[in-house]
Design a protein around this motif. Structure first.
Motif, PDB file in Angstrom:
ATOM      1  N   ARG A  23     -10.022 -13.407  -0.980  1.00 33.94           N
ATOM      2  CA  ARG A  23     -10.329 -12.845  -2.297  1.00 33.94           C
ATOM      3  C   ARG A  23      -9.046 -12.268  -2.886  1.00 33.94           C
ATOM      4  NH1 ARG A  23     -15.122 -14.618  -4.345  1.00 33.94           N
ATOM      5  NH2 ARG A  23     -16.812 -14.378  -2.843  1.00 33.94           N
ATOM      6  N   PRO A  24      -8.321 -13.034  -3.711  1.00 32.22           N
ATOM      7  CA  PRO A  24      -7.057 -12.534  -4.266  1.00 32.22           C
ATOM      8  C   PRO A  24      -7.207 -11.218  -5.030  1.00 32.22           C
ATOM      9  CG  PRO A  24      -7.282 -14.883  -4.678  1.00 32.22           C
ATOM     10  CD  PRO A  24      -8.591 -14.421  -4.144  1.00 32.22           C
ATOM     11  N   LEU A  25      -8.364 -11.023  -5.672  1.00 29.74           N
ATOM     12  CA  LEU A  25      -8.560  -9.794  -6.433  1.00 29.74           C
ATOM     13  C   LEU A  25      -8.633  -8.575  -5.514  1.00 29.74           C
ATOM     14  CD1 LEU A  25      -8.793  -9.333  -9.492  1.00 29.74           C
ATOM     15  CD2 LEU A  25     -11.256  -9.148  -9.199  1.00 29.74           C
ATOM     16  N   TRP A  26      -9.011  -8.789  -4.252  1.00 34.35           N
ATOM     17  CA  TRP A  26      -9.058  -7.704  -3.266  1.00 34.35           C
ATOM     18  C   TRP A  26      -7.761  -7.580  -2.481  1.00 34.35           C
ATOM     19  CZ3 TRP A  26     -14.487  -8.941  -0.741  1.00 34.35           C
ATOM     20  CH2 TRP A  26     -15.492  -8.569  -1.640  1.00 34.35           C
ATOM     21  N   ASN A  27      -7.104  -8.688  -2.263  1.00 36.41           N
ATOM     22  CA  ASN A  27      -5.961  -8.733  -1.347  1.00 36.41           C
ATOM     23  C   ASN A  27      -4.687  -8.217  -2.024  1.00 36.41           C
ATOM     24  OD1 ASN A  27      -3.888 -11.163   0.250  1.00 36.41           O
ATOM     25  ND2 ASN A  27      -4.719  -9.322   1.177  1.00 36.41           N
ATOM     26  N   THR A  28      -4.694  -6.933  -2.337  1.00 37.39           N
ATOM     27  CA  THR A  28      -3.563  -6.305  -3.002  1.00 37.39           C
ATOM     28  C   THR A  28      -3.545  -4.815  -2.698  1.00 37.39           C
ATOM     29  OG1 THR A  28      -2.591  -5.752  -5.155  1.00 37.39           O
ATOM     30  CG2 THR A  28      -4.968  -6.099  -5.090  1.00 37.39           C
ATOM     31  N   LEU A  29      -2.348  -4.231  -2.688  1.00 31.22           N
ATOM     32  CA  LEU A  29      -2.201  -2.798  -2.416  1.00 31.22           C
ATOM     33  C   LEU A  29      -2.828  -1.948  -3.507  1.00 31.22           C
ATOM     34  CD1 LEU A  29      -0.949  -0.626  -0.578  1.00 31.22           C
ATOM     35  CD2 LEU A  29       1.161  -0.795  -1.931  1.00 31.22           C
ATOM     36  N   TRP A  30      -3.009  -2.512  -4.702  1.00 32.84           N
ATOM     37  CA  TRP A  30      -3.575  -1.733  -5.807  1.00 32.84           C
ATOM     38  C   TRP A  30      -5.036  -1.384  -5.564  1.00 32.84           C
ATOM     39  CZ3 TRP A  30       0.319   0.097  -8.099  1.00 32.84           C
ATOM     40  CH2 TRP A  30       1.470  -0.653  -8.292  1.00 32.84           C
ATOM     41  N   VAL A  31      -5.734  -2.134  -4.725  1.00 34.19           N
ATOM     42  CA  VAL A  31      -7.138  -1.826  -4.448  1.00 34.19           C
ATOM     43  C   VAL A  31      -7.291  -0.474  -3.742  1.00 34.19           C
ATOM     44  CG1 VAL A  31      -9.124  -2.499  -3.034  1.00 34.19           C
ATOM     45  CG2 VAL A  31      -8.061  -4.161  -4.550  1.00 34.19           C
ATOM     46  N   PRO A  32      -6.619  -0.222  -2.599  1.00 36.14           N
ATOM     47  CA  PRO A  32      -6.769   1.099  -1.981  1.00 36.14           C
ATOM     48  C   PRO A  32      -6.252   2.237  -2.859  1.00 36.14           C
ATOM     49  CG  PRO A  32      -5.105  -0.205  -0.830  1.00 36.14           C
ATOM     50  CD  PRO A  32      -5.820  -1.133  -1.748  1.00 36.14           C
ATOM     51  N   ILE A  33      -5.199   1.975  -3.646  1.00 38.58           N
ATOM     52  CA  ILE A  33      -4.686   3.020  -4.532  1.00 38.58           C
ATOM     53  C   ILE A  33      -5.724   3.383  -5.582  1.00 38.58           C
ATOM     54  CG2 ILE A  33      -2.962   3.517  -6.308  1.00 38.58           C
ATOM     55  CD1 ILE A  33      -0.963   1.890  -4.695  1.00 38.58           C
ATOM     56  N   ASN A  34      -6.315   2.377  -6.214  1.00 42.68           N
ATOM     57  CA  ASN A  34      -7.317   2.640  -7.255  1.00 42.68           C
ATOM     58  C   ASN A  34      -8.614   3.190  -6.678  1.00 42.68           C
ATOM     59  OD1 ASN A  34      -5.701   1.867  -9.424  1.00 42.68           O
ATOM     60  ND2 ASN A  34      -6.234  -0.285  -9.201  1.00 42.68           N
ATOM     61  N   LEU A  35      -8.981   2.747  -5.473  1.00 44.31           N
ATOM     62  CA  LEU A  35     -10.160   3.320  -4.819  1.00 44.31           C
ATOM     63  C   LEU A  35      -9.973   4.815  -4.588  1.00 44.31           C
ATOM     64  CD1 LEU A  35     -11.201   0.645  -2.149  1.00 44.31           C
ATOM     65  CD2 LEU A  35     -12.554   1.407  -4.105  1.00 44.31           C
ATOM     66  N   ALA A  36      -8.784   5.192  -4.114  1.00 42.65           N
ATOM     67  CA  ALA A  36      -8.522   6.599  -3.831  1.00 42.65           C
ATOM     68  C   ALA A  36      -8.516   7.423  -5.117  1.00 42.65           C
ATOM     69  CB  ALA A  36      -7.185   6.743  -3.097  1.00 42.65           C
ATOM     70  N   LEU A  37      -7.754   6.996  -6.125  1.00 44.86           N
ATOM     71  CA  LEU A  37      -7.628   7.772  -7.357  1.00 44.86           C
ATOM     72  C   LEU A  37      -8.950   7.885  -8.097  1.00 44.86           C
ATOM     73  CD1 LEU A  37      -4.181   6.484  -8.706  1.00 44.86           C
ATOM     74  CD2 LEU A  37      -4.673   8.702  -7.681  1.00 44.86           C
ATOM     75  N   SER A  38      -9.698   6.774  -8.178  1.00 47.85           N
ATOM     76  CA  SER A  38     -10.983   6.822  -8.877  1.00 47.85           C
ATOM     77  C   SER A  38     -11.998   7.663  -8.107  1.00 47.85           C
ATOM     78  CB  SER A  38     -11.520   5.407  -9.109  1.00 47.85           C
ATOM     79  OG  SER A  38     -11.735   4.733  -7.878  1.00 47.85           O
ATOM     80  N   GLY A  39     -11.950   7.606  -6.764  1.00 47.81           N
ATOM     81  CA  GLY A  39     -12.839   8.439  -5.961  1.00 47.81           C
ATOM     82  C   GLY A  39     -12.552   9.918  -6.149  1.00 47.81           C
ATOM     83  N   TRP A  40     -11.271  10.271  -6.221  1.00 50.42           N
ATOM     84  CA  TRP A  40     -10.914  11.676  -6.435  1.00 50.42           C
ATOM     85  C   TRP A  40     -11.264  12.137  -7.846  1.00 50.42           C
ATOM     86  CZ3 TRP A  40      -5.377  10.852  -4.012  1.00 50.42           C
ATOM     87  CH2 TRP A  40      -5.540  10.557  -2.644  1.00 50.42           C
ATOM     88  N   LEU A  41     -11.180  11.214  -8.809  1.00 51.07           N
ATOM     89  CA  LEU A  41     -11.602  11.561 -10.164  1.00 51.07           C
ATOM     90  C   LEU A  41     -13.116  11.802 -10.203  1.00 51.07           C
ATOM     91  CD1 LEU A  41     -10.331  11.916 -12.952  1.00 51.07           C
ATOM     92  CD2 LEU A  41     -10.884   9.536 -13.454  1.00 51.07           C
ATOM     93  N   ALA A  42     -13.868  11.036  -9.400  1.00 50.90           N
ATOM     94  CA  ALA A  42     -15.310  11.275  -9.298  1.00 50.90           C
ATOM     95  C   ALA A  42     -15.594  12.628  -8.655  1.00 50.90           C
ATOM     96  CB  ALA A  42     -15.969  10.155  -8.481  1.00 50.90           C
TER      97      ALA A  42
END
Length: 346
Positions: free
Chosen positions: A150-169
């Motif tokens: 899954r190219p859309l998943w296979n990137t370092l930006w996924v864990p970064i955005n998961l972390a930042l969006s989770g903390w914003l929540a």
């Protein structure tokens, strides 16, 4: 005229809506753990100390609800047992079976120490909790990022955005849940202003991450960006979803920017908090459920209809109900057995 018929097989989604609830709640829990740790070292009667009860309430709720959603997503109890009977250190899921219970136990211990007023013990526990929180951030992000198909998943930006969006929540749920605390533990206007500033910094980080991802994609250094462009061009459903997400995200950021004088209004903080949490949840829905609608090979979309039972709508409502019950139980305990305040200068 030649007629060509295309047949698309029906595939069950590998990641069910339970995964969306789990990754949302665990993201909130890591943010609450970081916020609680920061508040513990705040000066007595300072802004961070006044925010501590709210941070602890969000932490208690999310740390208990997240593993419940995870266990439901495993589908079969035997899978949970196999993680321990056949430990495979090279698998992130297997590592998570060790890291997650450790994190949950430390979170609940931190909440208990706050309720007992053991401020010095909380400070001792902070470094261990921070290390465990970091391990969960890495594990949850890597669990998705390692999927090369899954190219859309296979990137370092996924864990970064998961972390930042989770903390914003976490910030969003802080705005929602503080009102359920006993009046003497609720944060004042200045404290809410500090929570808003934290949300602005996290939103800025998300915008910077998205822009950097886009620049890297334009430079040909991010296959995930290329996949996102393809989805936007070829699939109207994704086009509407991406545009809608951008508009909703911009509206939430503008609300954060323009709401400084409205923080005293409970209706405003409620709407703002729900908006921040909904943005993080919607990002995970698109990331897990939306991406699975795109075939790994070939063209077209897999049609997914969310079931109404435990694996779909009722399961999501059940998790929401669990969160409400946890908040109610916690605030009831605080009313019946008030939390002991640490001594001045502790």
């Amino acid at each position: 005229m030649q007629i060509i018929e295309l047949l698309t097989p029906a595939y069950e989604a590998a990641w069910l809506p339970w995964a969306v609830q789990y990754f949302f709640l665990v993201g909130v829990a890591t943010g609450a753990a970081l916020l609680t740790s920061a508040c513990v070292f705040g000066p007595s009667n300072g802004l961070r100390q006044r925010l501590l009860p709210t941070a602890v309430l969000v932490l208690a709720m999310s740390a208990v609800a997240a593993p419940v959603a995870l266990l439901a997503d495993l589908h079969q109890p035997a899978r949970f047992w196999h993680f321990y009977a056949h430990l495979t250190p090279w698998s992130w899921m297997s590592l998570g079976a060790v890291l997650m219970p450790t994190f949950v136990g430390l979170c609940l211990l931190m909440c208990a120490l706050w309720w007992l007023g053991k401020h010095k013990l909380m400070r001792i526990l902070v470094p261990v909790l921070l290390l465990s929180t970091l391990s969960i951030v890495v594990y949850t992000g890597a669990e998705i990022m390692v999927i090369r198909s899954r190219p859309l998943w296979n990137t370092l930006w996924v864990p970064i955005n998961l972390a930042l969006s989770g903390w914003l929540a976490t910030v969003g749920l802080g705005f929602v849940l503080y009102r359920f605390l006993p009046p003497k533990l609720q944060p004042d206007f200045e404290t809410l202003h500090g929570l808003r500033n934290l949300g602005l910094w996290l939103a800025t980080g998300l915008v910077a991450s998205a822009l950097t991802w886009g620049v890297a994609g334009i430079a040909g250094q991010s296959p995930s960006f290329d996949m996102a462009v393809r989805l936007f061009k070829d699939f109207p459903v994704w086009r509407i979803s991406m545009l809608g997400s951008a508009v909703f995200g911009a509206a939430v950021v503008m609300t954060l920017l323009r709401g400084e004088q409205r923080l005293g209004a409970k209706g405003y903080t409620l709407v703002l908090g729900i908006g921040l949490a909904a943005s993080a949840w919607a990002f995970r829905w698109a990331l897990f459920m939306g991406v699975q609608s795109v075939p790994k090979f070939g063209a077209g979309l897999y049609l997914y209809s969310m079931p109404l039972g435990g694996e779909g709508l009722m399961g999501m409502l059940g998790v929401a109900g669990l969160c409400v019950a946890l908040v109610a139980m916690t605030t009831w305990a605080l009313e019946l057995f008030p939390a002991r305040k640490p001594a001045v200068g502790a």
